[in-house]
Each structure stands twice: as structure tokens, then as C-alpha cells.
Write an enzyme that holds these catalytic residues in place. Structure first.
Site, mmCIF file in Angstrom:
data_model
loop_
_atom_site.group_PDB
_atom_site.id
_atom_site.type_symbol
_atom_site.label_atom_id
_atom_site.label_comp_id
_atom_site.label_asym_id
_atom_site.label_seq_id
_atom_site.Cartn_x
_atom_site.Cartn_y
_atom_site.Cartn_z
ATOM 1 N N LYS A 11 -17.621 64.022 -45.068
ATOM 2 C CA LYS A 11 -17.346 65.053 -44.101
ATOM 3 C C LYS A 11 -18.758 65.458 -43.070
ATOM 4 O O LYS A 11 -19.268 65.975 -43.880
ATOM 5 C CB LYS A 11 -16.328 66.311 -43.871
ATOM 6 C CG LYS A 11 -16.329 66.990 -42.755
ATOM 7 C CD LYS A 11 -15.173 67.762 -43.184
ATOM 8 C CE LYS A 11 -13.945 68.403 -42.148
ATOM 9 N NZ LYS A 11 -13.235 69.972 -42.627
ATOM 10 N N SER A 17 -9.566 70.208 -40.023
ATOM 11 C CA SER A 17 -10.563 70.249 -38.971
ATOM 12 C C SER A 17 -11.596 68.077 -40.161
ATOM 13 O O SER A 17 -12.051 67.779 -39.670
ATOM 14 C CB SER A 17 -11.853 70.950 -39.347
ATOM 15 O OG SER A 17 -12.338 71.216 -40.671
ATOM 16 N N SER A 36 -8.854 72.698 -43.811
ATOM 17 C CA SER A 36 -8.928 71.856 -43.010
ATOM 18 C C SER A 36 -8.705 70.234 -43.785
ATOM 19 O O SER A 36 -9.125 68.840 -43.212
ATOM 20 C CB SER A 36 -10.138 71.429 -42.677
ATOM 21 O OG SER A 36 -9.906 73.378 -42.168
#
Length: 469
Positions: free
Chosen positions: A82, A157, A181
């Protein structure tokens, strides 16, 4: 074996084939890079695709295989990271155009451990700006789409990580979870994702090590792969006060006789009928396998969003307020609003939120005197259509994610595993929660469900993005 078949191999099998010289790391990495280049125009799952670096790493991995070197458990296996986790030599952009990306000169600890185990990083996945909400849209890369239906959100997220996994672009992902997330996109993309116990995987990048509620964790398509990546990333570090000692061993708890506390609704919010029915069937499958299931309500989860909002918004105000002051016009509006909200809380309110966090921890601990694990719907509804989402929901956190942030606050491990699909093909996740350092029992329950439900082999119908989306 076709290129698509290679892309959907579990990481555990991929590593075995590579070690046995039945599959080249170069071919494995090339297959997922080709798939990423074909599908990313539809998904928009990558902030940065590191094709040249990945190919070079794959060639080194192949040379090690041919030389008979000792191989790590992830040798030659492609993985994504990420874009709020540091990877040496790759841009770290946080999904923002308000700041310039930096190029870290060293990996985050979790990334370094994955690399040392032989993983090949193929790119950085998308997120909302500074990971501030459970949807994935930002001013840098735009909107990320759900591979099961491109008109829907992949969550956030870690939405890019979840979308790439489901679409067959690498079998593993390193992600983060500050309020759901990892678990939200795991649920909405039909994959597995784990927010570990606070301190199980070092969070050395967090400025507040003592009041931390954000975690690095693994995502995968298969539970065994999730367990493998967790085993690689976990372990002590002097840089994190919660990670000073090795994690204690979790006592094995077989599904036969496992005591499960089932919360069909969490807090004051109701799960929609479709999600409730699918998750209840999954819990019933565990009961049929011998688990003892008791339906319960837990008042300790009511009103928690107000607590989370104080802690999350003050943290963002402290860390990103200077960006608002200098480049606020380039920020995502919901992040701007969150920072402004954070500046409005008093020190008394902030400390009261920490006190409520401690009370929640103790209340959840008490539940584990009766139960081995807790189970909830991961979210109260399936992935919403992108054109139906209110972009201004308060603090970037909507009601459908209410089952997620409580366990960021309490520190308990929480895992989302596929529970089923709706009639229109959208995935639904079941959240499993354990006592501190109880990841092993969560993985056992998830693996059992995976075997019973047979969902891990389903593949999404990824297609080019229609012009109207």
C-alpha cells in the site's frame, strides 16, 4: 499452465513450485505484471507499478534458485504494498497531491521482512489521501473500482490492495488498518484480511507509539497465504513499544467446540437484510462443524464512533494540519474537514476518549471469558455504487463500517473472511475477532469456512471501465 492460472495460484503453492524449479520466478512475476498492465486501466488499483524493479528482483530470485541457495518462504512470490508504507527506492505518495512523494532509502520493517523472505514487490497500491477514509478515491490517482462490479467501490483505505488481489494481481498484499482499512476492502473484494493484535507486527512508522490505533497487516485470497505473510512480518522490534517482546503462542482452539459469540448487529446500527442473511449462513456453517454459537448484543459498542472521531481527527490535525495551512486547496475535502474537526477538540475531550478506549478494551476482554472468538458482519451492507456515495460523510467514516473501528481502539485482532455473494455477484465478509494474540484461532476458523464454502476459487469478471462510470 496459462498465465491467468499462474496469477490465481495461492502464494503457498507458488512458493513450492518455484522452490521445486517447476515455475520460474521470472515467469510468475511477468504473469502478474502483464495482468496488472491489462487490468489497471479498469481498476485503477496502482499508484505506482514497479515493473523494472520487479523484473530485476525476479531475475535475482531465479539465479538463487538455480544456484541452490537457501530460499525463504516467499521466494519469488509477487506482492503489493500500500502506498502509505515505505518501500526503499519506490515513491511514497500517500494518495496525495498536496505533498510531493518521497523516495524512502529503507523499507518499513514489515516490508523488509517480506523482502528477506524472498517476496518480489511489484508495485504500490492506491488509497484515499493519507488513508483517512474507508473508500478509495483521491486527487492523485482518482477512483479505484471493484473488480466484481466496476460501478461499485472496493472499499478502503486499502482498496487498491483488495481490488488487485481479487483480480489476480499478486497473491499477497501488505496493507494498513486505522479504522477498518484492511477488513472493509477484504469484505467487499471477496478476499481475506487481518488487522493483527496491537504490536504483533511492528508499527515503527506511527508517530504516537503509545496511543496508536493503526496497524500494518496482511491481505490475501487464501487463509493459508494470510497466515504465511503474518508469520513473515510479525515479531519483536525495539522501535515499537507494543512490539518489544515476541508474540505469545495462542492456545489452539479447534472449530469443533469453539465458543463463538455472534453479534448480527454492532452498536446502534442495523445490518441490512441481505448481508445479515449471508453472514448468518456462514456462522451456521461453523455451528454445523461443531462450534457452539450464542447470539448476543454488547452495549459496550454503542456510541463508539464519537470516541473514534476524537482520536482519529486529532491525530490527523496533529500530523497533517501544516499541510492544510500551506496546501489545503489541493487536499481531499473530507480530509480537510477531518483536520478542522480535530482542531476543535479540547485536551479534556481527547483524554476522555482515551479513557473510553480503555473501558472498551476491558469490556471486550470480559467477552473473551465466555467466548473463544466473536463474529460480526464485516460491514452492515455490501459495496455501494460509486455514484451513490455521499462524498461529505462526517470524518470520512460512514455508518456501514461501525463493526470495524472498535477493534482498532481495543487492540484485539480482527479478520474478515468471505461469507458468500449476493444474487448480483457482490462479495460479503464475516468479521472474526479474537483475544489479544489470538490470531491463530481466527485463522483456523477462517480456513474452516474457506473449505466449507468453497469461495476462494471464484474469480471476478473484470472488464474495461464503461464510459459513464
Amino acid at each position: 499452465m496459462t498465465s491467468e492460472e499462474v496469477c490465481f495460484l495461492p502464494a503457498t503453492r507458488l512458493a513450492r513450485l518455484i522452490a521445486a524449479r517447476e515455475l520460474s520466478p521470472v515467469d510468475a512475476v511477468e504473469a502478474v505484471l502483464d495482468r496488472a498492465q491489462q487490468l489497471n486501466p479498469s481498476l485503477n488499483a496502482f499508484a505506482h507499478l514497479a515493473a523494472d524493479q520487479a523484473r530485476a528482483a525476479a531475475r535475482r530470485a531465479q539465479a538463487a534458485v538455480m544456484a541452490g541457495d537457501r530460499l525463504g518462504p516467499l521466494h519469488g512470490v509477487p506482492i503489493t504494498v500500500k502506498d502509505n508504507v515505505a518501500v526503499a527506492g519506490l515513491p511514497l505518495g500517500h494518495g496525495s497531491i498536496a505533498v510531493e512523494p518521497v523516495i524512502p532509502d529503507q523499507d518499513a520493517i514489515a516490508v523488509a521482512r517480506a523482502r528477506a523472505a524472498g517476496a518480489v514487490i511489484i508495485g504500490k497500491t492506491t488509497l484515499p489521501e493519507f488513508a483517512h477514509k474507508v473508500l478509495t478515491v483521491n486527487n492523485a490517482q482518482g477512483i479505484t473500482h471493484n473488480p466484481w462490479n466496476l460501478a461499485h467501490s472496493p472499499g478502503g483505505s486499502s482498496g487498491g490492495a483488495g481490488a488487485a488481489l481479487a483480480a489476480g494481481i499478486a497473491p499477497l498484499a501488505i496493507a494498513t488498518d486505522g479504522g477498518g482499512s484492511i477488513r472493509c476492502p477484504a469484505s467487499w473484494n471477496g478476499v481475506v484480511g487481518l488487522k493483527p493484535t496491537l504490536g504483533r507486527i511492528p508499527g515503527e512508522a506511527m508517530p504516537d507509539g503509545f496511543g496508536n490505533f493503526a496497524y500494518i497487516g496482511p491481505m490475501a485470497r487464501h487463509t493459508d497465504d494470510l497466515a504465511l505473510l503474518l508469520s513473515v512480518m510479525e515479531g519483536p522490534s525495539p522501535a515499537d513499544p507494543f512490539a518489544l517482546r515476541p508474540p505469545p503462542a495462542d492456545a489452539p482452539v479447534a472449530v469443533q467446540g469453539m465458543r463463538i459469540g455472534w453479534l448480527p448487529h454492532v452498536g446502534e446500527h442495523r445490518t441490512d437484510a441481505v448481508t445479515a442473511a449471508i453472514t448468518e449462513r456462514a456462522v451456521s456453517a461453523l455451528a454445523n462443524a461443531g462450534a457452539e454459537v450464542e447470539t448476543l448484543s454488547a452495549p459496550c459498542f454503542e456510541g463508539l464512533y464519537a470516541v473514534y472521531a476524537v482520536l482519529a481527527s486529532t491525530a490527523r490535525a496533529a500530523r497533517y494540519g501544516h499541510i492544510l495551512d500551506t496546501a489545503g486547496d489541493r487536499m481531499t475535502p473530507t480530509l480537510r474537514d477531518c483536520i478542522v474537526q480535530g482542531r476543535g477538540w479540547s485536551a479534556v475531550q481527547w483524554l476522555a476518549a482515551h479513557d473510553r478506549r480503555t473501558a472498551l478494551f476491558r469490556a471486550v476482554q470480559a467477552l473473551f471469558e465466555r467466548f473463544d472468538i466473536l463474529a460480526t458482519p464485516t460491514t452492515t451492507t455490501t459495496a455501494p455504487r460509486l455514484d451513490s456515495i455521499d462524498p461529505g460523510y462526517p470524518g470520512g467514516y460512514p455508518a456501514w463500517a461501525v463493526a470495524l473501528h472498535p477493534f482498532n481502539l481495543s487492540g484485539h485482532p480482527a479478520l474478515s473472511t468471505p461469507a458468500g455473494f449476493t444474487d448480483d455477484g457482490l462479495p460479503v465478509g464475516l468479521q472474526l475477532v479474537g483475544p489479544w494474540f489470538g490470531e491463530r484461532r481466527l485463522l483456523m476458523a477462517s480456513a474452516a469456512l474457506e473449505a466449507m464454502l468453497g469461495l476462494a476459487e471464484r474469480r471476478p469478471p473484470v472488464a474495461p471501465v464503461p464510459a459513464h462510470i
